[in-house]
Design a protein around this motif. Structure first.
Motif, PDB file in Angstrom:
ATOM      1  N   THR A  41       0.841  -1.198   0.000  1.00 46.99           N
ATOM      2  CA  THR A  41       0.000   0.000   0.000  1.00 46.99           C
ATOM      3  C   THR A  41       0.875   1.246   0.000  1.00 46.99           C
ATOM      4  O   THR A  41       1.871   1.313   0.729  1.00 46.99           O
ATOM      5  CB  THR A  41      -0.899  -0.013   1.253  1.00 46.99           C
ATOM      6  N   PRO A  42       0.523   2.260  -0.821  1.00 44.88           N
ATOM      7  CA  PRO A  42       1.311   3.500  -0.831  1.00 44.88           C
ATOM      8  C   PRO A  42       1.419   4.112   0.561  1.00 44.88           C
ATOM      9  O   PRO A  42       0.473   4.064   1.350  1.00 44.88           O
ATOM     10  CB  PRO A  42       0.521   4.403  -1.780  1.00 44.88           C
ATOM     11  N   ARG A  43       2.586   4.689   0.821  1.00 43.86           N
ATOM     12  CA  ARG A  43       2.855   5.231   2.151  1.00 43.86           C
ATOM     13  C   ARG A  43       3.927   6.310   2.074  1.00 43.86           C
ATOM     14  O   ARG A  43       4.627   6.433   1.055  1.00 43.86           O
ATOM     15  CB  ARG A  43       3.360   4.116   3.059  1.00 43.86           C
ATOM     16  N   SER A  44       4.087   7.034   3.139  1.00 44.34           N
ATOM     17  CA  SER A  44       5.199   7.967   3.279  1.00 44.34           C
ATOM     18  C   SER A  44       5.817   7.772   4.656  1.00 44.34           C
ATOM     19  O   SER A  44       5.148   7.357   5.596  1.00 44.34           O
ATOM     20  CB  SER A  44       4.733   9.419   3.097  1.00 44.34           C
ATOM     21  N   VAL A  45       7.105   8.052   4.736  1.00 51.13           N
ATOM     22  CA  VAL A  45       7.828   7.929   6.000  1.00 51.13           C
ATOM     23  C   VAL A  45       8.075   9.331   6.544  1.00 51.13           C
ATOM     24  O   VAL A  45       8.586  10.201   5.837  1.00 51.13           O
ATOM     25  CB  VAL A  45       9.164   7.183   5.794  1.00 51.13           C
ATOM     26  N   VAL A  46       7.695   9.526   7.795  1.00 56.87           N
ATOM     27  CA  VAL A  46       7.772  10.855   8.419  1.00 56.87           C
ATOM     28  C   VAL A  46       8.662  10.771   9.649  1.00 56.87           C
ATOM     29  O   VAL A  46       8.568   9.816  10.434  1.00 56.87           O
ATOM     30  CB  VAL A  46       6.374  11.357   8.826  1.00 56.87           C
ATOM     31  N   ASN A  47       9.530  11.743   9.823  1.00 53.66           N
ATOM     32  CA  ASN A  47      10.354  11.789  11.033  1.00 53.66           C
ATOM     33  C   ASN A  47      10.556  13.224  11.487  1.00 53.66           C
ATOM     34  O   ASN A  47      10.613  14.152  10.674  1.00 53.66           O
ATOM     35  CB  ASN A  47      11.707  11.129  10.792  1.00 53.66           C
ATOM     36  N   ARG A  48      10.609  13.392  12.790  1.00 53.11           N
ATOM     37  CA  ARG A  48      10.864  14.707  13.379  1.00 53.11           C
ATOM     38  C   ARG A  48      12.370  14.935  13.442  1.00 53.11           C
ATOM     39  O   ARG A  48      13.140  13.996  13.665  1.00 53.11           O
ATOM     40  CB  ARG A  48      10.258  14.789  14.781  1.00 53.11           C
ATOM     41  N   ARG A  49      12.765  16.197  13.290  1.00 52.85           N
ATOM     42  CA  ARG A  49      14.188  16.527  13.286  1.00 52.85           C
ATOM     43  C   ARG A  49      14.508  17.681  14.236  1.00 52.85           C
ATOM     44  O   ARG A  49      15.542  18.329  14.103  1.00 52.85           O
ATOM     45  CB  ARG A  49      14.638  16.869  11.863  1.00 52.85           C
ATOM     46  N   ASP A  50      13.645  17.912  15.209  1.00 53.01           N
ATOM     47  CA  ASP A  50      13.863  19.002  16.156  1.00 53.01           C
ATOM     48  C   ASP A  50      14.955  18.620  17.162  1.00 53.01           C
ATOM     49  O   ASP A  50      15.304  17.441  17.306  1.00 53.01           O
ATOM     50  CB  ASP A  50      12.555  19.321  16.875  1.00 53.01           C
ATOM     51  N   PRO A  51      15.501  19.596  17.888  1.00 51.05           N
ATOM     52  CA  PRO A  51      16.588  19.307  18.836  1.00 51.05           C
ATOM     53  C   PRO A  51      16.212  18.278  19.899  1.00 51.05           C
ATOM     54  O   PRO A  51      17.042  17.439  20.273  1.00 51.05           O
ATOM     55  CB  PRO A  51      16.865  20.682  19.469  1.00 51.05           C
ATOM     56  N   ALA A  52      14.976  18.311  20.387  1.00 52.93           N
ATOM     57  CA  ALA A  52      14.564  17.352  21.421  1.00 52.93           C
ATOM     58  C   ALA A  52      14.615  15.928  20.884  1.00 52.93           C
ATOM     59  O   ALA A  52      15.033  14.998  21.590  1.00 52.93           O
ATOM     60  CB  ALA A  52      13.160  17.684  21.915  1.00 52.93           C
ATOM     61  N   THR A  53      14.204  15.744  19.634  1.00 47.71           N
ATOM     62  CA  THR A  53      14.240  14.414  19.023  1.00 47.71           C
ATOM     63  C   THR A  53      15.679  13.932  18.878  1.00 47.71           C
ATOM     64  O   THR A  53      15.983  12.757  19.104  1.00 47.71           O
ATOM     65  CB  THR A  53      13.544  14.433  17.654  1.00 47.71           C
ATOM     66  N   ARG A  54      16.581  14.833  18.529  1.00 46.26           N
ATOM     67  CA  ARG A  54      17.984  14.443  18.393  1.00 46.26           C
ATOM     68  C   ARG A  54      18.588  14.046  19.738  1.00 46.26           C
ATOM     69  O   ARG A  54      19.385  13.113  19.815  1.00 46.26           O
ATOM     70  CB  ARG A  54      18.764  15.597  17.759  1.00 46.26           C
ATOM     71  N   LEU A  55      18.192  14.723  20.793  1.00 45.30           N
ATOM     72  CA  LEU A  55      18.663  14.356  22.124  1.00 45.30           C
ATOM     73  C   LEU A  55      18.141  12.979  22.535  1.00 45.30           C
ATOM     74  O   LEU A  55      18.852  12.185  23.149  1.00 45.30           O
ATOM     75  CB  LEU A  55      18.231  15.414  23.145  1.00 45.30           C
TER      76      LEU A  55
END
Length: 253
Positions: free
Chosen positions: A193-207
């Motif tokens: 099934t068609p899809r997209s991959v999403v990810n957060r890149r904010d400083p809190a996520t990197r920590l």
């Protein structure tokens, strides 16, 4: 044609009320729970316990194929019967095929715990998706996943791979359509099934990624020592009484 889309986190290792609430706050409607060294009936019972009207928790198994020195992890969604760790790679695939499970490759090429590019290519017809974003890993690792998926025309997926509560909501896979139960999720992966991959890149996520990596260090030092020498036979060991000898001939230990 419906514009419905469903956010799915296809791989978390931790589950409680706070995890489900973090998923809900991130708009995730389907959460796949696949802890290490826990048998499927226990995983399924816990998934049912923490599912809510807003978030469905789907049980799954990340199976350790091979031995500790040469293990290849496979994530199986849609199992009806337990499959142990520490069996041969081919035996695990055969059991997944028999049960009609969706077969996913988590963290491809990472350390010695997943399939390398050549292995993905060799088994492309038996793999339903390759992880192209893992919130625990760094960009270079995830780029390798993207290249591997693209090289063999296999759909990707993204997950938080959360071992710590705070990582839930850092990444997800967004499918077209309604994918809010185990059956529809297995179908979505198996039918591409068609899809997209999403990810957060904010400083809190990197920590949080750094915290997850520190946790990985624990898992591969004291955690491994405990499992190998102090805890006795794992519940998912193929020679455990729970498997009634079914996997003795394909066990690597």
């Amino acid at each position: 044609m419906s514009d419905r889309r469903t956010r799915v986190d296809p791989h978390v290792k931790i589950l409680d009320e706070r995890v489900v609430e973090r998923a809900r706050e991130s708009g995730i409607e389907t959460l796949v729970y696949a802890p290490h060294f826990v048998r499927l009936p226990e995983i399924r019972a816990r998934a049912e316990r923490f599912s809510t009207d807003a978030v469905t928790v789907v049980p799954a198994r990340e199976v350790f194929t091979g031995d500790w020195g040469n293990r290849r992890h496979l994530l199986a969604i849609g199992l009806d019967e337990p499959v142990p760790d520490f069996i041969t790679f081919e035996a695990a695939l055969a059991e997944f095929d028999r049960q009609g499970a969706a077969v996913l490759v988590p963290h491809p090429g990472f350390m010695n715990v997943s399939l390398i590019r050549a292995e993905v290519g060799a088994y492309r017809d038996r793999i339903d998706a390759v992880e192209t974003h893992n919130a625990k890993l760094f960009d270079r690792h995830n780029r390798r996943g993207v290249r591997t998926a693209e090289a063999f025309d296999i759909p990707g997926f993204g997950s938080s791979y959360a071992h710590l509560r705070g990582t839930v909501g850092s990444a997800w896979t967004e499918f077209e359509g309604d994918v809010t139960d185990e059956e529809s999720l297995v179908t979505a992966f198996r039918e591409r099934t068609p899809r997209s991959v999403v990810n957060r890149r904010d400083p809190a996520t990197r920590l949080r990624r750094l915290a997850e990596f520190a946790h990985l260090g624990y898992e591969n030092s004291w955690g491994k020592l405990d499992r190998l020498f102090l805890s006795g036979m794992e519940a998912t060991h193929p020679r455990h009484i729970a498997y009634d000898g079914r996997f003795d001939d394909v066990a690597v230990y």
